[in-house]
Motif scaffolding. Structure first.
Motif, mmCIF file in Angstrom:
data_model
loop_
_atom_site.group_PDB
_atom_site.id
_atom_site.type_symbol
_atom_site.label_atom_id
_atom_site.label_comp_id
_atom_site.label_asym_id
_atom_site.label_seq_id
_atom_site.Cartn_x
_atom_site.Cartn_y
_atom_site.Cartn_z
ATOM 1 N N ALA A 1 119.946 47.539 24.643
ATOM 2 C CA ALA A 1 118.678 46.917 25.028
ATOM 3 C C ALA A 1 118.330 47.388 26.425
ATOM 4 N N VAL A 2 117.116 47.904 26.583
ATOM 5 C CA VAL A 2 116.661 48.423 27.872
ATOM 6 C C VAL A 2 115.535 47.545 28.391
ATOM 7 N N LEU A 3 115.745 46.945 29.561
ATOM 8 C CA LEU A 3 114.698 46.200 30.239
ATOM 9 C C LEU A 3 113.867 47.205 31.027
ATOM 10 N N THR A 4 112.589 47.301 30.714
ATOM 11 C CA THR A 4 111.755 48.378 31.235
ATOM 12 C C THR A 4 110.937 47.933 32.442
ATOM 13 N N GLY A 5 110.261 48.891 33.036
ATOM 14 C CA GLY A 5 109.401 48.628 34.183
ATOM 15 C C GLY A 5 108.454 49.796 34.377
ATOM 16 N N PRO A 6 107.574 49.717 35.361
ATOM 17 C CA PRO A 6 106.635 50.822 35.627
ATOM 18 C C PRO A 6 107.373 52.135 35.867
ATOM 19 N N GLY A 7 106.982 53.177 35.135
ATOM 20 C CA GLY A 7 107.633 54.472 35.259
ATOM 21 C C GLY A 7 108.930 54.586 34.501
ATOM 22 N N SER A 8 109.371 53.484 33.901
ATOM 23 C CA SER A 8 110.609 53.482 33.115
ATOM 24 C C SER A 8 110.378 52.699 31.829
ATOM 25 N N GLY A 9 109.330 53.076 31.129
ATOM 26 C CA GLY A 9 108.954 52.371 29.914
ATOM 27 C C GLY A 9 109.336 53.116 28.659
ATOM 28 N N GLY B 1 106.736 36.155 22.283
ATOM 29 C CA GLY B 1 106.429 34.736 22.397
ATOM 30 C C GLY B 1 104.974 34.404 22.571
ATOM 31 N N SER B 2 104.132 35.428 22.674
ATOM 32 C CA SER B 2 102.700 35.174 22.846
ATOM 33 C C SER B 2 101.955 35.478 21.546
ATOM 34 N N ALA B 3 100.665 35.182 21.561
ATOM 35 C CA ALA B 3 99.839 35.478 20.386
ATOM 36 C C ALA B 3 99.705 36.973 20.156
ATOM 37 N N ASP B 4 99.953 37.762 21.199
ATOM 38 C CA ASP B 4 99.821 39.217 21.095
ATOM 39 C C ASP B 4 101.158 39.905 20.825
ATOM 40 N N GLU B 5 102.178 39.155 20.449
ATOM 41 C CA GLU B 5 103.507 39.733 20.247
ATOM 42 C C GLU B 5 103.494 40.849 19.207
ATOM 43 N N ARG B 6 104.206 41.945 19.535
ATOM 44 C CA ARG B 6 104.393 43.057 18.598
ATOM 45 C C ARG B 6 105.811 43.589 18.748
ATOM 46 N N VAL B 7 106.404 43.958 17.614
ATOM 47 C CA VAL B 7 107.682 44.666 17.628
ATOM 48 C C VAL B 7 107.494 45.890 16.750
ATOM 49 N N GLU B 8 107.492 47.073 17.371
ATOM 50 C CA GLU B 8 107.171 48.309 16.658
ATOM 51 C C GLU B 8 108.388 49.231 16.603
ATOM 52 N N ARG B 9 108.619 49.790 15.441
ATOM 53 C CA ARG B 9 109.725 50.729 15.221
ATOM 54 C C ARG B 9 109.188 52.151 15.298
ATOM 55 N N ALA C 1 109.459 45.933 21.882
ATOM 56 C CA ALA C 1 109.005 44.544 21.783
ATOM 57 C C ALA C 1 108.026 44.265 22.916
ATOM 58 N N THR C 2 106.818 43.902 22.553
ATOM 59 C CA THR C 2 105.739 43.680 23.521
ATOM 60 C C THR C 2 105.255 42.240 23.461
ATOM 61 N N ALA C 3 105.049 41.634 24.628
ATOM 62 C CA ALA C 3 104.470 40.288 24.757
ATOM 63 C C ALA C 3 105.183 39.273 23.878
ATOM 64 N N THR D 1 101.421 47.479 30.040
ATOM 65 C CA THR D 1 102.327 46.786 30.961
ATOM 66 C C THR D 1 102.985 45.554 30.358
ATOM 67 N N ALA D 2 102.744 45.278 29.068
ATOM 68 C CA ALA D 2 103.247 44.033 28.481
ATOM 69 C C ALA D 2 104.550 44.195 27.714
ATOM 70 N N VAL D 3 105.196 45.355 27.824
ATOM 71 C CA VAL D 3 106.452 45.574 27.101
ATOM 72 C C VAL D 3 107.527 44.632 27.648
ATOM 73 N N SER D 4 108.203 43.922 26.746
ATOM 74 C CA SER D 4 109.252 42.988 27.154
ATOM 75 C C SER D 4 110.610 43.674 27.229
ATOM 76 N N VAL D 5 110.953 44.421 26.193
ATOM 77 C CA VAL D 5 112.256 45.072 26.126
ATOM 78 C C VAL D 5 112.198 46.145 25.047
#
Length: 410
Positions: free
Chosen positions: A138-146, A168-176, A164-166, A189-193
């Motif tokens: 699991a990679v916790l991302t950030g600006p320039g390291s997404g 827990g929110s209404a905009d949640e997405r998990v894309e393979r 995995a983006t956002a 900028t909403a990527v969680s992990v």
């Protein structure tokens, strides 16, 4: 006391958490969605130092302070900075579900055997090497390291990324996606992990200890444990000292140049390093891949001759040079220019030692070495034993001055 509330994956902040607070610190979205008392000061988290100074001023006045954070604030979160500054005894931490736990839940996978690495505000290279070496990360991302940067760095690897983006929110997405697909996207900028998986090994064996597996039970494995041609393999006595000087570890990248059977590459991978093995013969490349598979590790085998092929490789932390012939000085020089930490060279020919040493010293390395001579127990008729001498090998190693090469993965 400082109340630190982890919002988890979209959990609302209860009113009682904020009641009576004179200072509320958090990300902009946390502050906008929470019922912050009207008379409380608000501080939007950016650089930590100014925010901590404000916290200290309020604590000096015995004010109630609340810090809002994402997920579990004790997991790569603000709890560390607060505890270092104010002491853990002054913290009332109320943890939410971390983004890592939520992402693995969405993927339907256990994560007690996962390795978690943060690339948020850090060099991405450590995360890349962990992803290359381990099947579940699991990679916790950030600006320039997404996801895009991670995917670009993993384009040669047989991995799948779950972005995995956002959470827990209404905009949640998990894309393979594949690494190449991730590299071609703008993820915002909403990527969680990001989960990086070798799907064939995503369900590992039952574990007793969570996290990265412990180091191998043994090393300097017997030559019989590797497929090799005409005894063209680094003997285990030499391998033992080479491994000690290479110091391979999780989050680092090791080159094995003139890899032959890939025995050194495989052993470095067993310690958790990401490994690139360079071999000029095609049958050697296939042998390296077979040996890596037999030992359950990932080794990237590259067909080509050093030093030419080295220009296409990512920089290493440590390098083992076990072949080279007449090109050895040029190979050692090229490796020394790129290695962040150390270069180890094994040679059977006495004539090549001075040039290899000069190449290491000329690159600014502190150089040392030893001549290894050993004799192994060998049976004789009549149930007696003799000593059978192995060929002597020179082992040189150069270590870069750590002051001049900051930023090596920790």
């Amino acid at each position: 006391m400082i109340t630190v509330f982890g919002t988890g994956t979209g959990a609302p902040v209860p009113a009682e958490v904020l009641a009576g607070a004179r200072l509320v610190v958090g990300g902009r979205r946390h502050l906008e969605s929470a019922a912050v008392p009207e008379d409380a000061e608000r501080v939007v988290l950016g650089p930590l130092a100014p925010a901590l100074d404000v916290v200290e001023r309020h604590l000096d006045k015995q004010d109630r302070v609340v810090v809002l954070a994402s997920g579990d604030p004790g997991f790569f979160g603000i709890v560390r900075a607060l505890a270092e500054r104010f002491g853990s005894e002054r913290l009332d931490v109320r943890a939410g579900v971390s983004s890592v736990a939520a992402a693995f839940a969405r993927a339907g996978l256990p994560w007690d055997d996962a390795v978690v690495v943060s690339a948020h505000g850090r060099d991405l290279r450590t995360a890349v090497h962990v992803c290359r070496a381990r099947p579940k990360v699991a990679v916790l991302t950030g600006p320039g390291s997404g996801p895009a940067e991670l995917g670009a760095a993993l384009k040669h690897e047989a991995r799948v990324l779950l972005v995995a983006t956002a959470l827990g929110s209404a905009d949640e997405r998990v894309e393979r996606v594949t690494p190449a697909q991730a590299a071609a996207r703008d993820w915002g900028t909403a990527v969680s992990v990001v989960l990086c998986l070798d799907e064939a090994r995503a369900l590992g064996p039952v574990r007793t200890v969570a996290g990265a597996p412990a180091g191998p039970a043994g090393w300097a494995l017997d030559e019989a444990g590797f497929a090799h041609r005409d005894s063209m393999i680094t003997k285990f006595e030499v391998r033992a000292l080479a491994l000690a000087r290479l110091g391979p570890r999780l989050g680092e990248h090791v080159w094995d140049i003139g890899a032959g059977s890939g025995s050194v590459a495989v052993e470095c991978a067993r310690f958790g390093a990401a490994v690139t093995a360079v071999e000029k013969t095609r049958d050697g490349v296939e042998r390296i891949r077979a040996n890596a598979a037999a030992h359950g590790v990932d080794v990237r085998a590259v067909h080509g001759a050093a030093p030419t092929v080295l220009s296409d490789l990512d920089d290493p932390d440590a390098v083992f040079v076990g072949g080279g012939g007449r090109e050895l000085p040029a190979i050692v020089t090229a490796c020394a220019r790129r290695a962040r930490r150390t270069v180890v060279v094994a040679m059977a020919a006495l004539d090549r030692v001075p040039a290899a040493r000069a190449a290491l010293v000329g690159a600014g390395f502190a150089c040392d070495g030893v001549l290894l001579q050993s004799s192994r127990l060998a049976p004789l008729p009549g149930e007696v034993t003799r000593l059978a001498a192995t060929n002597p090998v020179f082992l040189l190693w150069g270590v870069r001055n750590p002051v001049s090469h900051e930023g090596v993965a920790q």
